[in-house]
Write an enzyme that holds these catalytic residues in place. Structure first.
Site, PDB file in Angstrom:
ATOM      1  N   HIS A 203       0.799  -1.231   0.000  1.00 12.54           N
ATOM      2  CA  HIS A 203       0.000   0.000   0.000  1.00 12.54           C
ATOM      3  C   HIS A 203       0.827   1.274   0.000  1.00 12.54           C
ATOM      4  O   HIS A 203       0.281   2.367   0.020  1.00 12.54           O
ATOM      5  CB  HIS A 203      -0.931   0.026   1.232  1.00 12.54           C
TER       6      HIS A 203
HETATM    7  C1  UD1 Z   1      -2.004   5.752   5.883  1.00 14.96           C
HETATM    8  C2  UD1 Z   1      -0.694   6.298   6.429  1.00 14.96           C
HETATM    9  C3  UD1 Z   1       0.391   5.234   6.277  1.00 14.96           C
HETATM   10  C4  UD1 Z   1      -0.017   3.912   6.893  1.00 14.96           C
HETATM   11  C5  UD1 Z   1      -1.380   3.492   6.349  1.00 14.96           C
HETATM   12  C6  UD1 Z   1      -1.856   2.266   7.094  1.00 14.96           C
HETATM   13  C7  UD1 Z   1      -0.238   8.717   6.212  1.00 14.96           C
HETATM   14  C8  UD1 Z   1       0.471   9.745   5.429  1.00 14.96           C
HETATM   15  N1  UD1 Z   1      -0.247   7.454   5.675  1.00 14.96           N
HETATM   16  O1  UD1 Z   1      -1.830   5.521   4.496  1.00 14.96           O
HETATM   17  O2  UD1 Z   1       1.583   5.673   6.924  1.00 14.96           O
HETATM   18  O3  UD1 Z   1       0.947   2.940   6.567  1.00 14.96           O
HETATM   19  O4  UD1 Z   1      -2.334   4.543   6.556  1.00 14.96           O
HETATM   20  O5  UD1 Z   1      -2.782   1.529   6.360  1.00 14.96           O
HETATM   21  O6  UD1 Z   1      -0.778   9.000   7.252  1.00 14.96           O
HETATM   22  N2  UD1 Z   1      -9.341   4.827   1.999  1.00 14.96           N
HETATM   23  C9  UD1 Z   1     -10.555   4.205   2.073  1.00 14.96           C
HETATM   24  N3  UD1 Z   1     -11.046   3.868   3.306  1.00 14.96           N
HETATM   25  C10 UD1 Z   1     -10.373   4.152   4.434  1.00 14.96           C
HETATM   26  C11 UD1 Z   1      -9.156   4.808   4.362  1.00 14.96           C
HETATM   27  C12 UD1 Z   1      -8.638   5.127   3.129  1.00 14.96           C
HETATM   28  O7  UD1 Z   1     -11.196   3.928   1.066  1.00 14.96           O
HETATM   29  O8  UD1 Z   1     -10.894   3.819   5.523  1.00 14.96           O
HETATM   30  C13 UD1 Z   1      -8.756   5.139   0.662  1.00 14.96           C
HETATM   31  C14 UD1 Z   1      -9.091   6.536   0.165  1.00 14.96           C
HETATM   32  O9  UD1 Z   1      -9.235   6.446  -1.215  1.00 14.96           O
HETATM   33  C15 UD1 Z   1      -7.820   7.319   0.501  1.00 14.96           C
HETATM   34  C16 UD1 Z   1      -6.734   6.262   0.368  1.00 14.96           C
HETATM   35  O10 UD1 Z   1      -7.328   5.050   0.775  1.00 14.96           O
HETATM   36  O11 UD1 Z   1      -7.623   8.402  -0.351  1.00 14.96           O
HETATM   37  C17 UD1 Z   1      -5.494   6.542   1.210  1.00 14.96           C
HETATM   38  O12 UD1 Z   1      -5.831   6.742   2.580  1.00 14.96           O
HETATM   39  P1  UD1 Z   1      -4.881   7.616   3.556  1.00 14.96           P
HETATM   40  O13 UD1 Z   1      -5.344   7.505   4.950  1.00 14.96           O
HETATM   41  O14 UD1 Z   1      -4.664   8.966   2.978  1.00 14.96           O
HETATM   42  O15 UD1 Z   1      -3.483   6.931   3.407  1.00 14.96           O
HETATM   43  P2  UD1 Z   1      -3.071   5.406   3.522  1.00 14.96           P
HETATM   44  O16 UD1 Z   1      -2.500   4.987   2.208  1.00 14.96           O
HETATM   45  O17 UD1 Z   1      -4.175   4.623   4.106  1.00 14.96           O
HETATM   46  N1  UDP Z   2      -3.666  -5.726   8.893  1.00 15.73           N
HETATM   47  C1  UDP Z   2      -4.928  -6.248   9.095  1.00 15.73           C
HETATM   48  N2  UDP Z   2      -5.672  -6.588   7.992  1.00 15.73           N
HETATM   49  C2  UDP Z   2      -5.205  -6.459   6.717  1.00 15.73           C
HETATM   50  C3  UDP Z   2      -3.904  -5.924   6.541  1.00 15.73           C
HETATM   51  C4  UDP Z   2      -3.170  -5.556   7.649  1.00 15.73           C
HETATM   52  O1  UDP Z   2      -5.377  -6.416  10.218  1.00 15.73           O
HETATM   53  O2  UDP Z   2      -5.927  -6.794   5.773  1.00 15.73           O
HETATM   54  C5  UDP Z   2      -2.867  -5.355  10.069  1.00 15.73           C
HETATM   55  C6  UDP Z   2      -1.512  -6.019  10.152  1.00 15.73           C
HETATM   56  O3  UDP Z   2      -1.603  -7.254  10.831  1.00 15.73           O
HETATM   57  C7  UDP Z   2      -0.687  -4.994  10.902  1.00 15.73           C
HETATM   58  C8  UDP Z   2      -1.293  -3.682  10.480  1.00 15.73           C
HETATM   59  O4  UDP Z   2      -2.588  -3.977   9.967  1.00 15.73           O
HETATM   60  O5  UDP Z   2      -0.840  -5.125  12.309  1.00 15.73           O
HETATM   61  C9  UDP Z   2      -0.449  -3.056   9.427  1.00 15.73           C
HETATM   62  O6  UDP Z   2      -1.155  -2.034   8.810  1.00 15.73           O
HETATM   63  P1  UDP Z   2      -0.714  -1.418   7.419  1.00 15.73           P
HETATM   64  O7  UDP Z   2       0.066  -2.406   6.648  1.00 15.73           O
HETATM   65  O8  UDP Z   2      -1.946  -0.867   6.813  1.00 15.73           O
HETATM   66  O9  UDP Z   2       0.186  -0.164   7.883  1.00 15.73           O
HETATM   67  P2  UDP Z   2       1.709   0.033   8.277  1.00 15.73           P
HETATM   68  O10 UDP Z   2       2.066  -0.908   9.363  1.00 15.73           O
HETATM   69  O11 UDP Z   2       2.529  -0.167   7.037  1.00 15.73           O
HETATM   70  O12 UDP Z   2       1.747   1.463   8.702  1.00 15.73           O
END
Ligand code: UD1
Ligand code: UDP
Length: 360
Positions: A203
């Site tokens: 992601h």
């Molecule tokens: C965010 C964090 C990242 C973390 C990740 C965990 C920042 C800059 N990034 O990235 O460090 O690793 O969360 O998963 O804070 N969206 C949905 N539903 C949701 C949330 C997001 O559909 O509940 C979609 C939207 O299209 C959104 C995109 O995902 O624009 C990205 O979401 P965003 O929270 O901006 O960043 P992440 O890639 O989730």
């Molecule tokens: N995770 C989860 N379901 C999923 C993918 C990830 O519960 O489908 C959990 C995973 O076990 C870990 C955390 O989410 O504890 C990691 O989140 P993510 O990879 O979104 O973010 P990051 O750690 O890179 O910030």
């Protein structure tokens, strides 16, 4: 003394769950502010439910947006609550925009800030998380480091040693607490066989926001799986889903896409996987804790411990590195390492430090 816990995304809910449980069990005076950076049920609600956490007292409903707009809205909304409730300490965890907003709002109001998972550095400032980490570490008053590596980094950046504590990572607490609930029957549901599949998660903007990089990663992984006769299961992060649709990419047939999973299901798939391919921070750590190797689909890591103990290899988007990494672990099925992230008591260690200093 009153504690505010600010969280907003999937990994923060998971990694703060042991701390929230500690606060609840010890009847501390605390409340939760949820920015709702993550808001889809399978990125948010599912974790409160399965980890047994009460609903947050404040849900700001901020959602998605550009970095500035998203962080700015959070900052304004968090400040308002902090001014009204006046907690003595704000805890944040990790490196997301929620963490930046929570720490900044508190620091500007002279409210003490504790940063859980402090001191990580990828030394890659193209990552939004790296910028957030650096700022938060430098405005926090208590820095809770997973290992001595981060403590050394913080001291080398001029942070006073009185602020720095080595506590382990709360992901160990969360993983050990929940691993007893895993059920192998989940494999049947997804038509998978123990140690005969690859678990894939991806992601990071560097992998999924560019059409060519995303297509290359998917093709490399599909080719590896085909060559080695394995299935790939890919719980799809919403950012990745959105980009696959926007770029009109068709997924290779041997990559099985599923919706994002709850934590227990995800650690179940980790536990029974042959190998994990990921660009996730938390999943690198979980592989290391559960004894399942990870190949890191990035060019760097802020979690070098995983590589140093032998649990992970950095392969970027290079097919040869991917396949060499896979072959290393395939040829050494009994290769073992020590988990460097602590004994599962990190939440208690962190909270005892806070209780000592704050009489919470
Ligand atoms: C965010 C964090 C990242 C973390 C990740 C965990 C920042 C800059 N990034 O990235 O460090 O690793 O969360 O998963 O804070 N969206 C949905 N539903 C949701 C949330 C997001 O559909 O509940 C979609 C939207 O299209 C959104 C995109 O995902 O624009 C990205 O979401 P965003 O929270 O901006 O960043 P992440 O890639 O989730
Ligand atoms: N995770 C989860 N379901 C999923 C993918 C990830 O519960 O489908 C959990 C995973 O076990 C870990 C955390 O989410 O504890 C990691 O989140 P993510 O990879 O979104 O973010 P990051 O750690 O890179 O910030």
């Amino acid at each position: 003394m009153k504690l505010a816990i600010v969280l907003g995304t999937r990994p923060e809910i998971i990694k703060l769950s042991p701390i929230i449980r500690y606060c609840a069990n010890n009847q501390l005076d605390y409340f939760i502010i949820h920015t709702n950076q993550h808001y889809s049920d399978n990125m948010d609600k599912i974790f409160f439910e399965e980890l047994g956490l009460a609903d947050p007292q404040y849900n700001l409903g901020i959602g998605s947006g550009e970095h500035g707009a998203q962080t700015g809205k959070m900052l304004m909304a968090i400040e308002k609550i902090l001014l009204e409730i006046k907690p003595d300490l704000v805890l944040v965890q990790g490196d997301t925009n929620t963490v930046l907003a929570g720490a900044l709002a508190a620091a500007k109001l002279q409210i003490k800030v504790g940063h859980v998972e402090a001191g990580l550095r990828s030394y890659d400032r193209t990552m939004p998380e790296e910028i957030n980490r650096i700022i938060v570490d430098h405005i926090a008053d208590w820095l809770f480091c997973p290992t001595d590596k981060q403590a050394k980094i913080l001291l080398s950046e001029g942070i006073a040693k009185e602020k720095v504590f080595i506590t382990g990572n709360t992901i160990v607490d969360a993983a050990l607490h929940n691993i007893k609930n895993i059920n192998q029957e989940l494999l049947l549901k997804h038509n998978l066989k123990e140690k005969q599949y690859i678990l894939l998660t991806m992601h990071r903007p560097s992998n999924v926001d560019d059409k060519n990089v995303l297509a290359k990663q998917l093709n490399n992984i599909s080719r590896l799986a085909k060559d080695r006769g394995l299935e790939v299961v890919f719980p799809l992060h919403p950012r990745t889903l959105k980009n696959i649709q926007t770029f009109e990419l068709s997924l290779p047939g041997n990559i099985k896409i599923i919706d994002p999973l709850g934590f227990i299901d995800l650690i179940t798939l980790e536990n029974f996987a042959k190998i994990i391919l990921t660009d996730s921070g938390g999943i690198q750590e979980e592989g290391c804790i559960l004894g399942v190797p990870t190949l890191n689909l990035r060019d760097n890591t802020e979690r070098p411990e995983c590589v140093e103990v032998g649990a992970s290899k950095i392969v970027g988007s290079d097919f040869d590195k991917l396949s060499r990494g896979f072959d290393f672990y395939n040829q050494e099925p009994n290769f073992k390492w020590q988990n460097p992230f602590g004994d599962g008591q990190s939440a208690a260690k962190i909270m005892k430090i806070c209780q000592n200093d704050f009489k919470l």
